[in-house]
Design an enzyme around this catalytic site. Structure first.
Site, PDB file in Angstrom:
ATOM      1  N   GLY A   1       0.840  -1.211   0.000  1.00 14.50           N
ATOM      2  CA  GLY A   1       0.000   0.000   0.000  1.00 14.50           C
ATOM      3  C   GLY A   1       0.863   1.244   0.000  1.00 14.50           C
ATOM      4  O   GLY A   1       0.515   2.271   0.604  1.00 14.50           O
TER       5      GLY A   1
ATOM      6  N   GLY B   1      -0.489   4.864  -0.959  1.00 15.48           N
ATOM      7  CA  GLY B   1      -1.655   5.398  -0.258  1.00 15.48           C
ATOM      8  C   GLY B   1      -1.304   6.555   0.671  1.00 15.48           C
ATOM      9  O   GLY B   1      -0.174   7.056   0.672  1.00 15.48           O
TER      10      GLY B   1
ATOM     11  N   ILE C   1      -0.522  -1.491  -6.164  1.00  9.85           N
ATOM     12  CA  ILE C   1      -1.485  -2.261  -6.972  1.00  9.85           C
ATOM     13  C   ILE C   1      -1.681  -1.557  -8.311  1.00  9.85           C
ATOM     14  O   ILE C   1      -1.385  -0.362  -8.435  1.00  9.85           O
ATOM     15  CB  ILE C   1      -2.855  -2.435  -6.268  1.00  9.85           C
ATOM     16  CG1 ILE C   1      -3.393  -1.072  -5.783  1.00  9.85           C
ATOM     17  CG2 ILE C   1      -2.779  -3.435  -5.149  1.00  9.85           C
ATOM     18  CD1 ILE C   1      -4.837  -1.083  -5.362  1.00  9.85           C
ATOM     19  N   ARG C   2      -2.192  -2.309  -9.288  1.00  5.93           N
ATOM     20  CA  ARG C   2      -2.477  -1.718 -10.600  1.00  5.93           C
ATOM     21  C   ARG C   2      -3.448  -0.548 -10.456  1.00  5.93           C
ATOM     22  O   ARG C   2      -4.412  -0.630  -9.684  1.00  5.93           O
ATOM     23  CB  ARG C   2      -3.111  -2.761 -11.520  1.00  5.93           C
ATOM     24  CG  ARG C   2      -2.091  -3.451 -12.351  1.00  5.93           C
ATOM     25  CD  ARG C   2      -2.715  -4.357 -13.386  1.00  5.93           C
ATOM     26  NE  ARG C   2      -2.058  -5.658 -13.378  1.00  5.93           N
ATOM     27  CZ  ARG C   2      -0.789  -5.855 -13.723  1.00  5.93           C
ATOM     28  NH1 ARG C   2      -0.037  -4.848 -14.110  1.00  5.93           N
ATOM     29  NH2 ARG C   2      -0.254  -7.069 -13.671  1.00  5.93           N
TER      30      ARG C   2
ATOM     31  N   TYR D   1     -15.281  -1.508   9.062  1.00  6.16           N
ATOM     32  CA  TYR D   1     -13.876  -1.091   9.264  1.00  6.16           C
ATOM     33  C   TYR D   1     -13.423  -1.493  10.673  1.00  6.16           C
ATOM     34  O   TYR D   1     -12.367  -2.103  10.856  1.00  6.16           O
ATOM     35  CB  TYR D   1     -13.803   0.423   9.087  1.00  6.16           C
ATOM     36  CG  TYR D   1     -12.431   1.030   9.235  1.00  6.16           C
ATOM     37  CD1 TYR D   1     -11.395   0.719   8.364  1.00  6.16           C
ATOM     38  CD2 TYR D   1     -12.177   1.959  10.250  1.00  6.16           C
ATOM     39  CE1 TYR D   1     -10.141   1.313   8.493  1.00  6.16           C
ATOM     40  CE2 TYR D   1     -10.942   2.555  10.387  1.00  6.16           C
ATOM     41  CZ  TYR D   1      -9.926   2.234   9.508  1.00  6.16           C
ATOM     42  OH  TYR D   1      -8.690   2.822   9.634  1.00  6.16           O
TER      43      TYR D   1
ATOM     44  N   LYS E   1     -10.638  -4.207  12.047  1.00  6.10           N
ATOM     45  CA  LYS E   1      -9.505  -3.782  12.882  1.00  6.10           C
ATOM     46  C   LYS E   1      -9.407  -4.633  14.152  1.00  6.10           C
ATOM     47  O   LYS E   1      -8.313  -5.039  14.546  1.00  6.10           O
ATOM     48  CB  LYS E   1      -9.610  -2.297  13.234  1.00  6.10           C
ATOM     49  CG  LYS E   1      -9.364  -1.369  12.043  1.00  6.10           C
ATOM     50  CD  LYS E   1      -7.984  -1.599  11.449  1.00  6.10           C
ATOM     51  CE  LYS E   1      -7.666  -0.704  10.282  1.00  6.10           C
ATOM     52  NZ  LYS E   1      -6.449  -1.108   9.558  1.00  6.10           N
TER      53      LYS E   1
END
Ligand code: AKB
Length: 320
Positions: free
Chosen positions: A8, A11, A35-36, A143, A147
């Site tokens: 990541g 990001g 990532i693509r 989310y 977590k």
């Protein structure tokens, strides 16, 4: 020497953490896993190796680990809270499926693994003020569910297989570099962009909505310092409360007005974000992190605001 894989890496956190790690571990390889559709560009691309590493594909993670002899993985792939409610299946796939892949590769290849948790791991039944390190965690968002699952799974891999898993619960992160996307705390970044551009800001949360926030340089330092911490001092691992400031929209707006007197804010609460924010703590107790690995923030609301405004004026080419 450390060889690190950042998953990541393009990001919100990854883009800055990769650069910071490259400045700290100059002799090693810090691999930007992307990532693509989110390929690294500019300095991030030019300053070190980059590999296509989709967290949902364990073979890609393992191949990057083998190619660069990676000993530490920073797993920063995530779907943030508000988008997680629109796409709960994807949030689980990335947050839990992706973490499971990282844990398995770490177990097989002997890597240490950092995976952020969040203030989103708490819920409406958690004590909201000075939220303790060890307390009720019954989040009501997907989310948050990912977590809490991630915290438990990471502790399990440490106890059962000896994988060196470590984690912090990040507050809302504020930065002028890569904007966040789809979080509940994003307003605290957007407000600075509006203020510096001379625009009125429409706040998606009600006044009085307190949440913990942190300036990105402190967050990056927290991740690296925890991974460098003496393991014999760690009574906790997944995951540490860390904190530096707690404010509501009126407080951040008032602080910005000190430096940009014409700044104006109105309120137009977004029901989903408001509901999520109301379920999260107002402020965290981070005394365990302070005790176990000497965590200490450097920025408060004032020093962060001065720096954000100065850096955004340069970035957006706006005169004071
Ligand atoms: C979000 O708002 O979803 C994130 C977080 C607090 O984890 N910034």
């Amino acid at each position: 020497m450390k060889n690190i894989l950042v998953i990541g890496a393009t990001g919100q956190i990854g883009s800055e953490l990769t650069m910071k790690l490259r400045s700290v571990y100059k002799d090693g390889n810090v691999v930007a896993g992307y990532i693509r559709g989110a390929e690294p560009k500019g300095e991030l691309l030019e300053s070190g190796p980059a590999e296509l590493v989709d967290i949902t594909d364990p073979a890609q993670i393992a191949a990057a680990v083998d190619k660069y002899n990676v000993d530490t993985i920073y797993n920063l792939a995530a779907i943030l809270s508000a988008v997680g409610e629109a796409k709960p299946q994807l949030a689980w796939k990335i947050g839990v499926g992706g973490l499971y892949n990282c844990l398995e590769v770490s177990r097989e290849k002997g890597c240490a693994l950092f995976t952020p948790s969040s203030i989103g791991s708490f819920g409406p039944t958690t004590p909201h003020e000075n939220t303790p390190q060890d307390t009720i965690q019954r989040p009501e968002t997907m989310y948050g569910v990912t977590k809490v699952t991630g915290e438990l799974l990471s502790d399990y891999y440490y106890r059962r297989f000896g994988v060196d898993t470590r984690s912090v619960r990040f507050p809302g992160l504020i930065s002028y570099v890569t904007p966040p996307g789809g979080g509940t705390t994003d307003y605290a970044v957007d407000i600075y962009y509006s203020a510096v551009k001379g625009e009125e800001f429409e706040c998606p949360l009600c006044n009085g909505t307190y949440m913990d926030m942190m300036y990105m340089p402190d967050a990056l330092r927290a991740a690296i310092e925890l991974m460098e911490a003496d393991p014999s001092r760690l009574l906790h691992r997944n995951s540490f409360n860390i904190a530096s400031m707690s404010f509501d929209p009126a407080m951040i707006a008032a602080k910005i007005k000190q430096y940009i007197p014409d700044f104006k804010m109105t309120y137009k609460p977004d029901p989903l974000r408001q509901q999520i924010a109301d379920s999260w703590p107002d402020s965290l107790d981070d005394s365990c992190a302070r005790r176990e690995w000497d965590w200490k923030p450097e920025y408060d609301l004032d020093s962060m605001t001065r720096d954000m405004i100065e850096k955004l004026r340069i970035k957006l080419n706006v005169k004071a």
